[in-house]
Motif scaffolding. Structure first.
Motif, PDB file in Angstrom:
ATOM      1  N   ILE A 194       0.828  -1.209   0.000  1.00 57.96           N
ATOM      2  CA  ILE A 194       0.000   0.000   0.000  1.00 57.96           C
ATOM      3  C   ILE A 194       0.864   1.262   0.000  1.00 57.96           C
ATOM      4  O   ILE A 194       0.666   2.171  -0.819  1.00 57.96           O
ATOM      5  CB  ILE A 194      -0.948  -0.003   1.219  1.00 57.96           C
ATOM      6  CG1 ILE A 194      -1.968  -1.144   1.100  1.00 57.96           C
ATOM      7  CG2 ILE A 194      -1.666   1.342   1.348  1.00 57.96           C
ATOM      8  CD1 ILE A 194      -2.797  -1.358   2.349  1.00 57.96           C
ATOM      9  N   ALA A 237     -10.444  -7.253  -0.156  1.00 57.97           N
ATOM     10  CA  ALA A 237     -10.315  -6.505  -1.411  1.00 57.97           C
ATOM     11  C   ALA A 237     -10.762  -5.058  -1.244  1.00 57.97           C
ATOM     12  O   ALA A 237     -10.149  -4.134  -1.790  1.00 57.97           O
ATOM     13  CB  ALA A 237     -11.122  -7.185  -2.512  1.00 57.97           C
ATOM     14  N   LEU A 285      -8.039  -3.067   0.595  1.00 59.01           N
ATOM     15  CA  LEU A 285      -6.904  -2.798  -0.294  1.00 59.01           C
ATOM     16  C   LEU A 285      -7.262  -1.777  -1.368  1.00 59.01           C
ATOM     17  O   LEU A 285      -6.468  -0.895  -1.703  1.00 59.01           O
ATOM     18  CB  LEU A 285      -6.430  -4.099  -0.945  1.00 59.01           C
ATOM     19  CG  LEU A 285      -5.679  -5.066  -0.025  1.00 59.01           C
ATOM     20  CD1 LEU A 285      -5.456  -6.397  -0.718  1.00 59.01           C
ATOM     21  CD2 LEU A 285      -4.348  -4.471   0.408  1.00 59.01           C
ATOM     22  N   LYS A 286      -8.464  -1.876  -1.917  1.00 58.39           N
ATOM     23  CA  LYS A 286      -8.913  -0.928  -2.942  1.00 58.39           C
ATOM     24  C   LYS A 286      -8.990   0.487  -2.370  1.00 58.39           C
ATOM     25  O   LYS A 286      -8.474   1.445  -2.959  1.00 58.39           O
ATOM     26  CB  LYS A 286     -10.278  -1.357  -3.479  1.00 58.39           C
ATOM     27  CG  LYS A 286     -11.035  -0.290  -4.259  1.00 58.39           C
ATOM     28  CD  LYS A 286     -10.325   0.104  -5.528  1.00 58.39           C
ATOM     29  CE  LYS A 286     -11.140   1.157  -6.278  1.00 58.39           C
ATOM     30  NZ  LYS A 286     -10.454   1.593  -7.509  1.00 58.39           N
ATOM     31  N   GLN A 303      -5.258   1.796  -1.577  1.00 58.56           N
ATOM     32  CA  GLN A 303      -4.253   2.096  -2.606  1.00 58.56           C
ATOM     33  C   GLN A 303      -4.824   2.470  -3.986  1.00 58.56           C
ATOM     34  O   GLN A 303      -4.085   2.898  -4.863  1.00 58.56           O
ATOM     35  CB  GLN A 303      -3.255   0.939  -2.746  1.00 58.56           C
ATOM     36  CG  GLN A 303      -3.856  -0.425  -3.001  1.00 58.56           C
ATOM     37  CD  GLN A 303      -4.250  -0.666  -4.422  1.00 58.56           C
ATOM     38  OE1 GLN A 303      -3.532  -0.329  -5.343  1.00 58.56           O
ATOM     39  NE2 GLN A 303      -5.415  -1.253  -4.625  1.00 58.56           N
ATOM     40  N   SER A 328      -8.028  -1.096  -8.680  1.00 59.26           N
ATOM     41  CA  SER A 328      -8.876  -2.286  -8.585  1.00 59.26           C
ATOM     42  C   SER A 328      -8.095  -3.534  -8.978  1.00 59.26           C
ATOM     43  O   SER A 328      -8.222  -4.586  -8.338  1.00 59.26           O
ATOM     44  CB  SER A 328     -10.107  -2.137  -9.488  1.00 59.26           C
ATOM     45  OG  SER A 328     -10.961  -1.128  -9.022  1.00 59.26           O
ATOM     46  N   SER A 336      -5.695  -4.547  -6.284  1.00 58.63           N
ATOM     47  CA  SER A 336      -6.486  -5.063  -5.171  1.00 58.63           C
ATOM     48  C   SER A 336      -6.942  -6.492  -5.442  1.00 58.63           C
ATOM     49  O   SER A 336      -6.851  -7.369  -4.572  1.00 58.63           O
ATOM     50  CB  SER A 336      -7.699  -4.166  -4.935  1.00 58.63           C
ATOM     51  OG  SER A 336      -8.576  -4.736  -3.996  1.00 58.63           O
ATOM     52  N   THR A 390      -3.797  -8.938  -5.453  1.00 55.09           N
ATOM     53  CA  THR A 390      -3.236  -9.117  -4.117  1.00 55.09           C
ATOM     54  C   THR A 390      -4.175  -9.931  -3.234  1.00 55.09           C
ATOM     55  O   THR A 390      -3.745 -10.840  -2.511  1.00 55.09           O
ATOM     56  CB  THR A 390      -2.950  -7.753  -3.465  1.00 55.09           C
ATOM     57  OG1 THR A 390      -2.132  -6.963  -4.335  1.00 55.09           O
ATOM     58  CG2 THR A 390      -2.234  -7.925  -2.138  1.00 55.09           C
ATOM     59  N   THR A 391      -5.475  -9.620  -3.294  1.00 56.22           N
ATOM     60  CA  THR A 391      -6.448 -10.346  -2.478  1.00 56.22           C
ATOM     61  C   THR A 391      -6.518 -11.810  -2.891  1.00 56.22           C
ATOM     62  O   THR A 391      -6.592 -12.707  -2.032  1.00 56.22           O
ATOM     63  CB  THR A 391      -7.839  -9.706  -2.604  1.00 56.22           C
ATOM     64  OG1 THR A 391      -7.763  -8.331  -2.242  1.00 56.22           O
ATOM     65  CG2 THR A 391      -8.843 -10.411  -1.704  1.00 56.22           C
ATOM     66  N   ALA A 427     -13.185  -5.010  -4.761  1.00 58.42           N
ATOM     67  CA  ALA A 427     -12.211  -4.161  -5.460  1.00 58.42           C
ATOM     68  C   ALA A 427     -12.850  -2.988  -6.184  1.00 58.42           C
ATOM     69  O   ALA A 427     -12.138  -2.201  -6.815  1.00 58.42           O
ATOM     70  CB  ALA A 427     -11.404  -5.007  -6.445  1.00 58.42           C
ATOM     71  N   ASP A 432      -7.764   6.894  -6.838  1.00 60.90           N
ATOM     72  CA  ASP A 432      -8.045   6.038  -7.989  1.00 60.90           C
ATOM     73  C   ASP A 432      -7.998   6.881  -9.261  1.00 60.90           C
ATOM     74  O   ASP A 432      -8.699   7.894  -9.363  1.00 60.90           O
ATOM     75  CB  ASP A 432      -9.431   5.411  -7.816  1.00 60.90           C
ATOM     76  CG  ASP A 432      -9.794   4.459  -8.945  1.00 60.90           C
ATOM     77  OD1 ASP A 432      -8.948   4.238  -9.838  1.00 60.90           O
ATOM     78  OD2 ASP A 432     -10.924   3.938  -8.946  1.00 60.90           O
TER      79      ASP A 432
END
Length: 440
Positions: free
Chosen positions: A14, A342, A345-346, A349, A352, A355, A358-359, A389, A397
């Motif tokens: 992140i 998700a 994380l979305k 950082q 999508s 996210s 990584t998820t 995400a 974003d």
């Protein structure tokens, strides 16, 4: 130590992505190496695990991503995206033009990135607003949410494609269930656009315009614009039907044919050859430039996807289920956890795709613990990650800024319109996925 390692690795991804603008390929790879060292793996094992995770993830989807990107670029360059939009508009009618634009965005974002699709189609917002008398903000949010829905649910968009590979889900099932999920999610965005759009005001500023290509391209028939999209989707769906345990097409020649042409690599390759006629009249040198441009775009996506697979391979050496003491979790609880990770994380950082990848790497070792081991459950896990995400798109974003700047929205307006819409879309997606899990 394992819990601390997981926490630091995610925090590093992140911070590296948001604060230091590090490319996700580097942040995911560094997180994987760090995790391996913290877990006591020797250097040789770390390197071999990274290589195996990278290669296994890309073995089935590397070419799929490349071919899907080529289709998207050809639709962009030839004006095929606008033809698709206008075809859907003429079918649904001017009175329901916001709905038409929402569904057009949904269809177009299957092969085309949502930010590119918005840039291309945003010029329709004002024109349709003048013709219909509907406020322009309704069109802007309807288009943005339609584009966003397929972006996180329907392959060959890279995010769900990568998650399907990492979680070893059937791509045909992901596509079929992804469409079933994405349609109500898209409509949720449309209804929010109709509700909030009338109260939003456009900012007075210079309009953004998209420069026209200097290439003259003959007018394309709508059927030619739809074929590169529909053919791969249909072929992959037919393969999934053929592979169903009851074998509705038998197990003879028809089964083998559908198994071949419906494999994602071959299906997308067929879609590429359906995209080539869109550029008839364009010099071969120019067409080759488009292909090269598409492959450059695909290369970056492929590397991010592979790095996510490498990170996931390292995480699989952990006993994550025992770390969080979730041995008794049900399938529904598992889907909720997929969504929550998700979404965190979305929101943290912004990307999508990062996210989702990584998820998927984090939850891959947990699917057995959640009881999500069937093909249907794995496909729904991919979609739960996708729903998380998209919750929510805000100031970190890039898509948030594309929507706001090309719609003349100030930040407050974009947060009220676009960001809140993505919140409701994510929750709608999660609800649909839970219902599908209960029914299937």
């Amino acid at each position: 130590m394992e819990l601390l390692t997981l926490f630091i690795a995610i925090l590093f991804i992140i911070i590296a992505t948001v604060r230091f603008k590090m490319n996700p390929v580097l942040s995911l790879t560094l997180a994987a190496v760090f995790s391996g060292l913290m877990l006591g793996m020797d250097s040789t094992k770390i390197v071999s695990t990274l290589g195996e995770g990278f290669g296994k993830t890309l073995s089935g989807i590397g070419l799929v991503i490349a071919f899907g990107t080529i289709i998207g670029v050809f639709l962009e360059k030839t004006g095929g995206t606008k033809i698709l939009a206008n075809s859907i508009l003429s079918l649904i009618g001017l009175k329901r033009s916001p709905l038409a634009l929402n569904l057009a965005g949904f269809v177009i974002s299957i092969p085309v990135f949502c930010d590119s699709g918005f840039v291309i189609l945003s010029s329709l917002n004002k024109a349709l607003s003048k013709k219909s008398g509907v406020p322009v903000m309704v069109f802007a949010i309807a288009l943005a949410t339609g584009l966003y829905s397929a972006h996180v649910f329907v392959p060959p968009t890279p995010g769900p494609l990568a998650a399907a590979a990492v979680l070893e889900a059937d791509l045909g099932l992901v596509m079929i269930l992804g469409l079933a999920t994405a349609i109500p999610v898209s409509l949720a965005g449309y209804f929010w656009a109709r509700y909030i759009g009338k109260s939003l005001k456009e900012q007075e500023k210079k309009e953004h315009t998209v420069p026209d290509e200097d290439i003259e391209i003959p007018k394309i028939k709508p059927i030619l614009a739809f074929l590169p999209l529909l053919a791969p989707v249909l072929l992959i769906a037919l393969k999934s039907i053929a592979d169903y345990p009851t074998h509705p097409f038998g197990d003879g020649m028809i089964f083998k044919v559908f198994g071949f042409i419906g494999s994602p690599i071959i299906a997308l390759l067929i879609g590429v050859f359906f995209a080539f006629p869109l550029a008839r009249g364009v010099e071969s040198k120019e067409r080759n430039t488009w292909v090269s441009s598409a492959l450059k775009q695909a290369g970056a996506i492929v590397l991010i996807t592979g790095a996510g697979g490498a990170f996931g391979a390292i995480l699989r050496t952990m006993d994550i289920a025992s770390i969080f003491d979730i041995g008794e979790a049900s399938g529904t609880t598992g889907l909720l956890i997929c969504f929550a990770i998700a979404a965190v994380l979305k929101t943290a950082q912004g990307s999508s795709t990062v996210s989702i990848i990584t998820t998927a790497a984090i939850i891959a070792p947990l699917l057995g613990t959640f009881g999500l081991e069937s093909l249907t459950d794995k496909a729904l896990s991919v979609l739960a990650v996708g729903a998380g995400a998209m919750t929510v798109s805000h100031i970190n974003d890039s898509y948030f800024w594309v929507v706001s700047q090309f719609s003349n929205m100030d930040m407050k307006t974009a947060l009220r319109g676009h960001t809140v819409a993505t919140f409701f879309q994510g929750l709608t997606g999660l609800l649909v996925i839970i219902v599908l899990h209960a029914l299937l």
